[in-house]
Enzyme design. Structure first.
Site, short mmCIF file in Angstrom:
data_model
loop_
_atom_site.label_atom_id
_atom_site.label_comp_id
_atom_site.label_asym_id
_atom_site.label_seq_id
_atom_site.Cartn_x
_atom_site.Cartn_y
_atom_site.Cartn_z
N ASP A 1 59.64 96.91 20.30
CA ASP A 1 61.07 96.90 20.01
C ASP A 1 61.42 95.75 19.07
OD1 ASP A 1 63.69 97.76 20.13
OD2 ASP A 1 63.77 97.80 22.32
N ASP B 1 68.92 105.13 20.51
CA ASP B 1 69.26 104.79 21.89
C ASP B 1 70.23 105.79 22.50
OD1 ASP B 1 67.65 102.57 21.98
OD2 ASP B 1 69.24 101.13 21.56
#
Length: 783
Positions: free
Chosen positions: A477, A547
């Site tokens: 990430d 997301d």
């Protein structure tokens, strides 16, 4: 043979299976473009493609005295400023005498029977292919420029990159150096781009190209969700299946820029490369600089063919490693199930449920390291929080394996928390100017990856983590954009090239890690899709798309993403009923039907699901496993554009055209709707096909009090009986069985059963509801 050279005419012809790209050396010595389009047979002379004014035109600069040659009117392979071409230059150099004047002319060429390589940057690969290297020189300015071309014949893609060598004793300053320039003279075009923001990435935008300059870029330190590194020039009347389209991208993850310029003579110039904003590179004597690799393709058969060219190229020539064309595992990620609030017992309970449902991989997300219980600490401290994970990662990974699942883990190596041991020991490793207060995003800052000491620390820490446990998947990430850009390591004259130097460091780290751990499946993530690009795909076989797990929003995101990237790169999850990003409620079947056209995962608390939901998931996973190769690697076609209407359709087709999967999605349901017809493409017109629905279920709450019209007992809404049945009773939706030949299907489409009209229900009525969907399996009949 992919490269033809006419030595006498000094013409170069780059040929793929469907396209030709032709340029030549002008009598002035400059390299000019002649043609990029549908494939032409090679011939001895392409001079018919060249035209120039026979006399001087007003208000133009002639290249030299007593000449009718002006650089304002020509199509150039790699243009520069200062000799009469007033369009955007591809190269801008500052010399020590303060001038920017140079004049690049053809010197020589070389053909390689292999793919060229680029030092320090990710690049495409290929076998049984040719590369062309053109050398341009300015002997007075003492610079050499090498233009690299590689032809991917089956993908109908040409890659390009540039290398510049400073042959001076003195330094020169590169203010701008683009990877690609293409000038187009025929036709009216719109520019198509992929724009957005967090949780609404890569939405399709279309822009009219008129006189002047249009551009997209990133200044965020990442390729960014604002403007993906992609642009398409689409002929005004082009559609998904018809019309000319030119597609451009770049194998790079940092700040980029894509220009489209139309000059007063209706010549369109396209450029892409490193964003010249906040970029200056000092090139010392005898040093060289190489640009990221640009990718371009042409289609005369609309956007679908353009996208399929890119998909072919990415799957075959960008993605590496053992997971290339292999089955990607179905995963459960604990993030939206637990966020930071978990312990070993809670994680193992989720894993046990996952195994029962048929899931193959458990991914431990953020919160397992340092003393991290929120997003305010511990980034940089890549050792386990033993209060939450008893026995550490080695023990829990073994426990997960004993349950029967593979184990994966989340990391965010490029970031640093103020509350961390790493910051206490090395505050100078943070990107931060010593005389200014730092701006903060998500309570974290960025590590200085231009510093080799940081690279060595990260490699050592991650190698220890990955090697001590049986880790088979890593989610990498990166949750903030750059600010306060300053390196305590770099020299003063290197600061303005910082972002590029950062990525040279990142790519070197990824090269070392992926070489050390070739069997780990890496998934890139950057607050969802903030760094979705081919540069990351060289090292990480897939990327977290967004997301946002809401199925309607994901239709928009995945539809837009498919313009450039194949489903085999798109991480897509089934999340909880009430979406965590926009609070929309959708059925578990629609959530799957969208996520299935990507790399399937689940991201919800499996231990709290009803029997109905678990049975749905079991059936979904069985269907996905049976059709996994087709979902992940089938040829992808867009059918109905959700940006232009209330529905979305797409499909994937097997290479032998014997199988296809068709996804059909509705936005808001309409009262008394019209009869639907679904159109297909990409099949064999000689085959006979059966069309069936994936078996889907709904729960009785779908019908509200209308259920009492068929129920033998009175059921009150939200009553104990309804709530009980809602959790356990599987109400099967309509089934389809249609037989048609391929010619009929592609010309006429097919009629699914009609939607609910408000007046009655039987087995031949299709209940869609808001954001409803279906997947149809299309299979060739065995003869």
């Amino acid at each position: 043979m992919a490269v033809y050279v006419n030595e006498l005419a000094k013409e170069f012809h780059l040929q793929s299976s469907l396209t030709s790209y032709i340029f030549k050396v002008h009598e002035s010595g400059h390299l000019i473009q002649l043609y990029y389009g549908d494939r032409l047979d090679n011939c001895q002379d392409f001079s018919f493609l060249y035209k120039n004014y026979s006399c001087e035109t007003g208000s133009t600069v002639m290249y030299k005295k007593d000449s009718n040659y002006s650089m304002a009117h020509h199509l150039y392979e790699y243009p520069f400023y200062g000799k009469g071409d007033f369009r955007e230059p591809a190269l801008d150099i500052l010399f020590t005498d303060g001038s920017k004047i140079f004049d690049l002319k053809y010197d020589s060429y070389e053909i390689l029977d292999k793919k060229y390589e680029i030092v320090g940057l990710p690049y495409s690969i290929g076998n049984n292919m040719q590369s062309l290297i053109i050398k341009l020189v300015d002997n007075k300015a003492k610079i050499s420029v090498f233009l690299n071309y590689a032809i991917f014949e089956e993908a109908n893609v040409i890659t390009r990159s540039v290398k510049i060598v400073n042959n001076n004793d003195n330094k020169i300053i590169l203010n701008k150096i683009m990877s690609l320039n293409l000038d187009i003279i025929d036709g009216e075009f719109n520019a198509v781009t992929l724009d957005g923001a967090w949780i609404r990435e890569r939405h399709i935008s279309e822009h009219q190209i008129d006189n002047g300059v249009f551009y997209i870029d990133s200044k965020k330190g990442v390729s960014s969700s604002d403007h993906n590194p992609f642009i398409c020039l689409k002929e005004l009347n082009a559609s998904e299946n018809n019309g000319r389209c030119y597609g451009f991208s770049i194998i790079y993850s940092g700040n980029h820029r894509f220009n489209v310029e139309k000059n007063p003579y209706d010549i369109i110039r396209v450029q892409c490369g490193i964003n010249p904003f906040d970029f200056k590179w000092t090139l010392n004597g005898n040093d060289s600089f190489e640009t990221p690799e640009a990718v371009m393709t042409f289609s005369s058969m609309g956007l679908n063919q353009m996208s399929q060219n890119f998909h072919n190229f990415i799957n075959n020539n960008v993605v590496r490693g053992p997971y290339k064309f292999s089955d990607r595992p179905i995963l459960i990620n604990n993030w939206e199930a637990t966020y930071f609030d978990f312990n070993t017992i809670k994680l193992l309970n989720i894993a046990k449920e996952a195994k029962k449902l048929g899931i193959e991989l458990f991914v431990l997300d953020d919160g397992w390291f340092g003393h991290r219980n929120d997003d305010k600490s511990s980034l940089g401290d890549w050792y386990p929080n033993l209060k939450k994970i008893r026995g550490g990662i080695k023990r829990i990974s073994k426990q997960i394996n004993q349950i029967g699942l593979k184990f994966g883990i989340w990391v965010e190596p490029e970031m640093i928390s103020f509350d961390s041991d790493l910051y206490k020991n090395h505050p100078e490793w943070m990107i931060k100017h010593p005389n200014h207060d730092i701006s903060i995003a998500r309570n974290q800052a960025v590590l200085d990856l231009a510093n080799p000491n940081v690279i060595e620390y990260l490699f050592t820490s991650l190698e220890k983590l990955f090697s001590e446990s049986n880790i088979e998947y890593v989610k990498w990430d990166m949750n903030r954009n750059f600010s306060d850009i300053y390196s305590n390591y770099l020299a003063v004259d290197q600061q303005e090239s910082y972002v590029h130097r950062y990525y040279l460091g990142l790519y070197s780290l990824l090269e070392k890690l992926t070489s050390r751990f070739p069997n780990i499946l890496f998934e890139s993530c950057a607050s969802g899709g903030n760094r979705f690009d081919m540069g990351m795909l060289v090292y990480m076989q897939q990327i977290w798309c967004s997301d946002n797990n809401d199925p309607y929003e994901r239709q928009l995101i995945q539809y837009g993403t498919s313009l450039l990237y194949p489903p085999s790169t798109m991480g897509a999850h089934v999340a909880t009923n009430v979406n965590h990003q926009i609070f929309r409620k959708t059925s578990i079947e629609s959530r799957f039907n969208v996520a299935a056209f990507g790399l399937l995962g689940y991201e919800l608390d499996l231990t709290s699901l009803s029997k109905f939901e678990k049975e749905c998931i079991k059936n979904q996973i069985k269907f996905y496993k049976k059709n996994r190769e087709l979902f992940q690697y089938g040829k992808f076609y867009r059918i109905d554009n959700p940006f232009k209407g209330n529905k979305c359709s797409w499909m994937v087709v097997s290479s032998d055209k014997k199988e296809a999967l068709y996804g059909n999605y509705l936005g808001l349901v309409k009262p008394n709707p019209k009869i639907d017809k679904l159109f297909v493409t990409g099949l064999n017109d000689k085959y006979h096909y059966n069309i069936t629905t994936r078996t889907q279920y709904t729960n009785i709450k779908t019908f509200g009090t209308m259920i009492n019209h068929i129920s033998p007992i009175k059921i009150k809404e939200d009553h104990l009986i309804q709530n009980f049945l809602d959790k356990f009773y599987m109400f099967k939706l309509e089934t389809e069985f249609i037989n048609m030949n391929g010619d009929q299907l592609m010309k006429c489409g097919f009629f699914p059963k009609h939607q609910f009209t408000g007046t009655g229900y039987n087995k031949d009525v299709r209940i869609m509801g808001d954001f409803g969907s279906r997947i149809y399996k299309i299979s060739a009949k065995e003869e």
